[in-house]
Design a protein around this motif. Structure first.
Motif, PDB file in Angstrom:
ATOM      1  N   LEU A 193       0.674  -1.263   0.079  1.00  0.00           N
ATOM      2  CA  LEU A 193      -0.102   0.145  -0.059  1.00  0.00           C
ATOM      3  C   LEU A 193       0.834   1.175   0.250  1.00  0.00           C
ATOM      4  CD1 LEU A 193      -2.806  -1.010   2.655  1.00  0.00           C
ATOM      5  CD2 LEU A 193      -2.885  -0.980   0.250  1.00  0.00           C
ATOM      6  N   THR A 194       0.070   2.236  -0.696  1.00  0.00           N
ATOM      7  CA  THR A 194       1.071   3.602  -0.665  1.00  0.00           C
ATOM      8  C   THR A 194       0.249   4.693  -0.408  1.00  0.00           C
ATOM      9  OG1 THR A 194       2.388   4.985  -1.998  1.00  0.00           O
ATOM     10  CG2 THR A 194       0.604   3.709  -3.121  1.00  0.00           C
ATOM     11  N   ASP A 195       0.557   5.737   0.291  1.00  0.00           N
ATOM     12  CA  ASP A 195      -0.239   6.799   0.478  1.00  0.00           C
ATOM     13  C   ASP A 195       0.214   8.273  -0.491  1.00  0.00           C
ATOM     14  OD1 ASP A 195       2.280   7.408   1.572  1.00  0.00           O
ATOM     15  OD2 ASP A 195       1.631   8.043   3.454  1.00  0.00           O
ATOM     16  N   GLY A 196       0.971   7.897  -1.487  1.00  0.00           N
ATOM     17  CA  GLY A 196       1.501   8.949  -2.317  1.00  0.00           C
ATOM     18  C   GLY A 196       3.011   9.298  -1.712  1.00  0.00           C
ATOM     19  N   SER A 216       5.551   3.749   0.684  1.00  0.00           N
ATOM     20  CA  SER A 216       5.039   2.327   0.845  1.00  0.00           C
ATOM     21  C   SER A 216       5.257   1.376   1.929  1.00  0.00           C
ATOM     22  CB  SER A 216       5.114   1.572  -0.719  1.00  0.00           C
ATOM     23  OG  SER A 216       6.565   1.421  -0.691  1.00  0.00           O
ATOM     24  N   ILE A 217       4.407   0.530   2.219  1.00  0.00           N
ATOM     25  CA  ILE A 217       4.537  -0.345   3.209  1.00  0.00           C
ATOM     26  C   ILE A 217       3.782  -1.704   2.843  1.00  0.00           C
ATOM     27  CG2 ILE A 217       2.306   0.453   4.402  1.00  0.00           C
ATOM     28  CD1 ILE A 217       4.006   0.069   7.152  1.00  0.00           C
ATOM     29  N   GLN A 218       4.115  -2.644   3.221  1.00  0.00           N
ATOM     30  CA  GLN A 218       3.806  -4.002   3.284  1.00  0.00           C
ATOM     31  C   GLN A 218       2.308  -4.163   4.223  1.00  0.00           C
ATOM     32  OE1 GLN A 218       4.485  -6.491   1.111  1.00  0.00           O
ATOM     33  NE2 GLN A 218       6.190  -5.099   0.250  1.00  0.00           N
ATOM     34  N   ALA A 219       1.255  -4.643   3.615  1.00  0.00           N
ATOM     35  CA  ALA A 219       0.104  -4.894   4.135  1.00  0.00           C
ATOM     36  C   ALA A 219      -0.311  -6.486   4.515  1.00  0.00           C
ATOM     37  CB  ALA A 219      -1.177  -4.028   3.590  1.00  0.00           C
ATOM     38  N   ALA A 220      -0.936  -6.529   5.610  1.00  0.00           N
ATOM     39  CA  ALA A 220      -1.429  -7.966   5.970  1.00  0.00           C
ATOM     40  C   ALA A 220      -2.862  -7.951   6.104  1.00  0.00           C
ATOM     41  CB  ALA A 220      -0.862  -8.331   7.160  1.00  0.00           C
ATOM     42  N   PHE A 221      -3.618  -8.584   5.259  1.00  0.00           N
ATOM     43  CA  PHE A 221      -5.064  -8.763   4.927  1.00  0.00           C
ATOM     44  C   PHE A 221      -5.508  -9.926   5.840  1.00  0.00           C
ATOM     45  CE2 PHE A 221      -5.614  -6.417   0.811  1.00  0.00           C
ATOM     46  CZ  PHE A 221      -5.204  -5.396   1.342  1.00  0.00           C
ATOM     47  N   LEU A 280       1.491  -3.582   7.811  1.00  0.00           N
ATOM     48  CA  LEU A 280       0.497  -2.872   8.409  1.00  0.00           C
ATOM     49  C   LEU A 280      -0.849  -3.838   8.256  1.00  0.00           C
ATOM     50  CD1 LEU A 280      -0.774  -0.137   9.044  1.00  0.00           C
ATOM     51  CD2 LEU A 280      -1.224   0.174   6.721  1.00  0.00           C
ATOM     52  N   LYS A 281      -1.406  -4.094   9.480  1.00  0.00           N
ATOM     53  CA  LYS A 281      -2.505  -4.976   9.724  1.00  0.00           C
ATOM     54  C   LYS A 281      -3.836  -4.141   9.414  1.00  0.00           C
ATOM     55  CE  LYS A 281      -4.576  -8.174  12.724  1.00  0.00           C
ATOM     56  NZ  LYS A 281      -4.533  -9.007  14.364  1.00  0.00           N
ATOM     57  N   VAL A 282      -4.454  -4.902   8.342  1.00  0.00           N
ATOM     58  CA  VAL A 282      -5.624  -3.990   8.041  1.00  0.00           C
ATOM     59  C   VAL A 282      -6.811  -4.931   8.314  1.00  0.00           C
ATOM     60  CG1 VAL A 282      -6.936  -2.997   5.977  1.00  0.00           C
ATOM     61  CG2 VAL A 282      -4.578  -2.866   6.155  1.00  0.00           C
ATOM     62  N   SER A 283      -7.881  -4.477   8.889  1.00  0.00           N
ATOM     63  CA  SER A 283      -9.174  -5.221   9.253  1.00  0.00           C
ATOM     64  C   SER A 283     -10.178  -4.871   8.196  1.00  0.00           C
ATOM     65  CB  SER A 283      -9.706  -4.989  10.587  1.00  0.00           C
ATOM     66  OG  SER A 283      -8.602  -4.962  11.653  1.00  0.00           O
ATOM     67  N   ALA A 284     -10.937  -5.919   7.944  1.00  0.00           N
ATOM     68  CA  ALA A 284     -11.897  -5.946   6.709  1.00  0.00           C
ATOM     69  C   ALA A 284     -13.279  -4.932   7.340  1.00  0.00           C
ATOM     70  CB  ALA A 284     -12.689  -7.293   6.470  1.00  0.00           C
ATOM     71  N   ASN A 285     -13.430  -5.301   8.584  1.00  0.00           N
ATOM     72  CA  ASN A 285     -14.601  -4.448   9.171  1.00  0.00           C
ATOM     73  C   ASN A 285     -14.298  -2.986   9.366  1.00  0.00           C
ATOM     74  OD1 ASN A 285     -16.072  -6.851   9.789  1.00  0.00           O
ATOM     75  ND2 ASN A 285     -15.282  -7.090  11.839  1.00  0.00           N
TER      76      ASN A 285
END
Length: 634
Positions: free
Chosen positions: A63-66, A69-74, A118-123
């Motif tokens: 993921l990038t914010d412009g 970038s950083i690795q994400a964990a879905f 970066l741990k991302v939650s679906a909710n």
């Protein structure tokens, strides 16, 4: 000729460093990497590799914010969307409450190791519009999540709009080695009072033992010292004693300590008292240290309890119209609720709740697909502007009628499978499920009656003493029962079951129960004892019918629990009417009356035979019959 500009760094662009240095702007990812917990931003999927895997996810997502970038964990729901093609490169995600995993201290984004994700939650994640601005948002990034859109394995949810449908009584959960015990407030007060009394006795015994040990140690330390008893000290010797330790030592070695203290000056007496006070304080401090150490070393936990209050409320999404699943609602568990939280979570209130943990339902009373749990960061915000929607969705409590229970009527509180009734206690029977079980596992059955000779049985899976209701469920008391659940409709009467949320009260606080109790008390003012005996015999007769081998049981009423209650209509309107069928309880009462009256009727002797009635017979009546046709022929 001018030289070409230097190539940009592979990790950052030329404009990024200039913004951070001159314009004093900080990238969203940099805020995350510097332990800034206020994540509420829009990021874009810059790289996606389903074949590779990172530290916490089977797919490699970047993921990038412009800026960086950083690795994400879905989690699993997001991975399912990724597999289905709903998330691809270039897709913008609006995230809230994401957290960094694997970072022990704040560092620069360019120095982050590959183990930090970066741990991302679906909710708490939604797709953003294609033209959404990357970075942090000053307004809520997306609307509140609906309850039907929550995943049990989708992490915590950032925000939900709900209306409080039911507020259950406060429970107390005691954690013991190997199990947890749930008690209501009355039972917890009784157990806490008994534990406090036992704990004080144990502490007194422990304190006496420590005092004896300390005195024994002091005596053993003084055994090696030879103490000589001196006679009366001279005035010069007394004047030379100018410290508290010298005075204390002299007072312990003279032959007559009382005479010694009388001869001391006021200053010397003050020094002696102060030194003795210091010795006493040191002894008390030593005793306290030994007592605290004994409490810490209490492995069996006989001197301490681990008890936590638990508040459960039933929530329904504040959206109109409701889906079938949202109409059922879900349970919110609040551990150690504050006074403000209990005040906010009242029935009928419309709230916006932030930061909740979502999990799969672990209790039977949670009829939804998920269960919510409050955390330390949970906040409650009232929504007075949505009061009209909340009033339309709120289902107030109401007392169920015994006749509706017998006829399995659809007027029951079938939305949440909960029933509130008021009745007269006529009989209590104990049921021991196992001869080797303890008193806590010995259940009982309570029979309630109303003024119309109708019975309802309530099953308690614990003893009356464990539930602390042995002084409430007494034959002759009019009891209000709340939060009961439908069990079965067996031969003779409907059966309800109690749970941890059930409340029995003689003077209920809710108005609908209070009015029902007052009405039943006024109706049963006269001849209550004979009515109780009649209904108790009827309950015994129904119990005998249930024990017969040919007894049957009816299943609970087939009610669509996913719909809100509507106007009740018979399920088979053309076949039969429920009112035309005599209830089994009335049949039992009629049979009981016949059996009681049979001995009395047999004791009545037969009446004497009746004599013939004297009357005169007219002579014309004695004449023979002559047919009118014979007279015409003649």
């Amino acid at each position: 000729p001018t030289l070409p500009p230097p190539p940009p760094s592979p990790h950052t662009s030329v404009n990024e460093s200039g913004k951070e240095q001159s314009a004093v702007k900080v990238a969203p990812t940099n805020k995350l990497d510097t332990s800034d917990d206020t994540l509420k931003d829009v990021s874009m999927v810059s790289s996606l590799d389903r074949s590779a895997s990172c530290a916490m996810s089977p797919a490699n997502v970047e993921l990038t914010d412009g800026w960086y970038s950083i690795q994400a964990a879905f989690d699993k729901p997001l991975l399912a969307l990724l597999t289905a093609g709903r998330i691809s490169v270039g897709c913008k995600l609006c995230m809230c409450g994401a957290e960094l995993v694997g970072m022990t201290h704040a560092t620069s984004p360019l120095e982050v190791s590959s183990s930090v994700v970066l741990k991302v939650s679906a909710n708490s994640t939604r797709r953003a519009h294609w033209d959404s601005r990357l970075g942090f948002q000053h307004i809520p990034p997306f609307s509140c999540t609906r309850l039907c859109g929550l995943f049990s394995d989708g992490g915590r949810v950032s925000c939900v709009d709900v209306v409080v449908q039911r507020k259950y009584p406060l429970l107390w959960v005691e954690k013991t080695p190997g199990r947890s015990v749930i008690r209501n407030s009355r039972a917890e007060e009784r157990v806490a009072r008994r534990f406090t009394h036992e704990r004080e006795q144990q502490l007194e015994k422990l304190y006496e033992k420590l005092c004896k040990d300390l005195e024994a140690e002091e005596r053993s330390g003084q055994e090696g010292k030879v103490t000589r008893r001196f006679g009366r000290l001279s005035a010069q010797d007394l004047g030379d004693l100018c410290t508290g330790s010298q005075l204390y030592k002299a007072a312990s070695t003279v032959a007559d300590p009382e005479d010694f203290e009388v001869r001391l000056s006021e200053e010397q007496q003050s020094l002696l008292c102060q030194f003795r006070r210091c010795i006493h304080e040191n002894q008390q401090g030593e005793l306290r240290e030994r007592l605290n150490k004994a409490l810490r070393d209490d492995e069996q936990g006989s001197l301490q309890r681990s008890v936590s209050p638990l508040l459960c409320v039933r929530l329904v999404g504040l959206h109109s119209p409701l889906s079938k699943e949202e109409g059922m609602g879900t349970i919110l568990s609040v551990w150690r609720p504050s006074d403000d939280a209990e005040h906010m979570l009242e029935e009928g209130n419309c709230l916006r709740i932030f930061s909740l943990n979502v999990s799969a339902p672990r209790v039977r009373r949670c009829s939804g697909s998920v269960q919510l749990t409050a955390m330390r960061t949970t906040r409650y915000q009232p929504l007075p502007s949505k009061g009209s929607i909340g009033k339309a969705l709120f289902q107030p409590r109401q007392v169920s009628d015994f006749g509706d229970l017998e006829r399995s009527c659809s007027k029951l509180d079938s939305v949440f499978s909960e029933i509130d009734i008021v009745g007269l206690v006529v009989l209590c029977t104990d049921v021991q499920r196992d001869s080797r079980a303890s008193s806590q596992s010995a259940g009982c059955t309570v029979y309630l009656a109303n003024e119309s000779h109708q019975l309802v049985s309530i099953r308690l899976w614990q003893s009356l003493e464990f539930c602390a209701v042995e002084d409430i469920l007494v034959p002759g008391n009019v009891v209000a029962s709340a939060n009961l659940q439908w069990s079965t409709r067996q031969v003779g009467m409907p059966t309800l079951r109690s749970n941890d949320m059930t409340v029995f009260s003689l003077n209920p606080r809710p108005q609908h129960l209070r009015r029902a109790v007052q009405s039943l008390n006024s109706t049963l003012q006269s001849d209550r004892s004979s009515y109780i005996q009649t209904m108790a015999d009827c309950a015994q007769h129904v119990m005998e019918l249930r024990q017969q081998p040919n007894s049957f049981s009816l299943s609970p009423p087939e009610i669509n629990r996913h719909q809100l209650p509507t106007t009740s209509t018979p399920r088979h309107p053309g076949k039969h009417k429920p009112d035309d069928v005599t209830p089994p309880v009335e049949q039992a009462i009629a049979s009981l009356k016949r059996r009681r009256s049979s001995p009395y009727l047999k004791s009545i002797p037969s009446p004497p035979p009746l004599s013939e009635l004297p009357f005169d017979v007219s002579p014309s009546v004695r004449k023979g019959f002559r047919s009118p046709f014979a007279q015409n022929d003649s």
